[in-house]
Design an enzyme around this catalytic site. Sequence first.
Site, PDB file in Angstrom:
ATOM      1  N   ASP A  72       0.870  -1.158   0.000  1.00  0.00           N
ATOM      2  CA  ASP A  72       0.000   0.000   0.000  1.00  0.00           C
ATOM      3  C   ASP A  72       0.911   1.213   0.000  1.00  0.00           C
ATOM      4  OD1 ASP A  72      -2.582   1.058  -0.121  1.00  0.00           O
ATOM      5  OD2 ASP A  72      -2.474   1.655   1.972  1.00  0.00           O
ATOM      6  N   ASP A 158       2.974  11.400  -9.831  1.00  0.00           N
ATOM      7  CA  ASP A 158       4.348  11.624 -10.297  1.00  0.00           C
ATOM      8  C   ASP A 158       4.572  12.995 -10.951  1.00  0.00           C
ATOM      9  OD1 ASP A 158       5.434   9.319  -9.303  1.00  0.00           O
ATOM     10  OD2 ASP A 158       5.250   8.173 -11.162  1.00  0.00           O
TER      11      ASP A 158
HETATM   12  P1  IMP Z   1      -3.295   2.112  -3.471  1.00  0.00           P
HETATM   13  O1  IMP Z   1      -2.000   1.733  -2.794  1.00  0.00           O
HETATM   14  O2  IMP Z   1      -3.696   1.138  -4.523  1.00  0.00           O
HETATM   15  O3  IMP Z   1      -4.350   2.466  -2.494  1.00  0.00           O
HETATM   16  O4  IMP Z   1      -3.019   3.435  -4.318  1.00  0.00           O
HETATM   17  C1  IMP Z   1      -1.946   4.223  -4.110  1.00  0.00           C
HETATM   18  C2  IMP Z   1      -2.134   5.554  -4.812  1.00  0.00           C
HETATM   19  O5  IMP Z   1      -1.110   6.423  -4.310  1.00  0.00           O
HETATM   20  C3  IMP Z   1      -1.920   5.481  -6.318  1.00  0.00           C
HETATM   21  O6  IMP Z   1      -3.110   5.258  -7.022  1.00  0.00           O
HETATM   22  C4  IMP Z   1      -1.348   6.862  -6.596  1.00  0.00           C
HETATM   23  O7  IMP Z   1      -2.375   7.794  -6.662  1.00  0.00           O
HETATM   24  C5  IMP Z   1      -0.518   7.135  -5.345  1.00  0.00           C
HETATM   25  N1  IMP Z   1       0.856   6.636  -5.528  1.00  0.00           N
HETATM   26  C6  IMP Z   1       1.463   5.589  -4.910  1.00  0.00           C
HETATM   27  N2  IMP Z   1       2.704   5.408  -5.362  1.00  0.00           N
HETATM   28  C7  IMP Z   1       2.888   6.331  -6.317  1.00  0.00           C
HETATM   29  C8  IMP Z   1       3.989   6.629  -7.177  1.00  0.00           C
HETATM   30  O8  IMP Z   1       5.041   5.959  -7.210  1.00  0.00           O
HETATM   31  N3  IMP Z   1       3.797   7.658  -7.998  1.00  0.00           N
HETATM   32  C9  IMP Z   1       2.664   8.403  -8.034  1.00  0.00           C
HETATM   33  N4  IMP Z   1       1.608   8.159  -7.282  1.00  0.00           N
HETATM   34  C10 IMP Z   1       1.719   7.126  -6.408  1.00  0.00           C
END
Ligand code: IMP
Length: 210
Positions: A72, A158
Amino acid sequence: MTERRLLLATTNPGKVREIRASFKGLGLRIVGLAEVLPGLSFRERGRTFLENARAKSLYYSRRWDGLTLAEDSGLEIEALDRAPGVISARFARPRPSDERNNRKVLRLLAGVPAGRRRARFVCVMVLSERGRVIRTFRGEVRGTIAAEPRGTNGFGYDPLFFYAPLRRTFAELSEADKSRVSHRGRAARKTRAFLEEKGRARAVRRRALP
Ligand code: IMP
């Protein structure tokens, strides 16, 4: 000898791409949810990255026989009391998308000066097997929120995440450069080192068998 399999328990194509690249040459067959557990989905309800990653990892690891890795991750912005945090993917409700999420961040930070736009990305990975957590890994990276989106690589926030040491947003970095410094890259390297060690120990045990 049977090949060890590792289930990457995420459907986000950006994450799958980055984690697969980090695990290249590891000697494990990386499989996706669609391949081994099609049709299953997990709803995140936790209040922290760790709670979510742990619950997700256990949920899938109870339903199949190999190693399971769930993660997550999200963005925490200091001036917004660490929002969007665990709801990073769904920030611009009711119809979230990367673009709308980014626009919402910029709207909320309108008028906030450069010096007060500090943020960090956090990633928590949880490795488990048959309903038991084996180990947890965490990575984070600090940056600032840019005044406008820049770059077209990567995903999510990003284009807004400005990383001062390279003077670029994450969306302006190649995947390899992002991985070297990113929250996910850091967590994945810790996970990889652990899996390599575990693999070596397993090989030694096998050789010791009569
Ligand atoms: P989840 O972990 O599926 O709940 O979603 C994590 C969310 O955090 C992603 O959909 C992005 O919006 C954001 N996120 C997590 N890691 C990154 C990254 O490496 N770059 C840009 N956004 C990120």
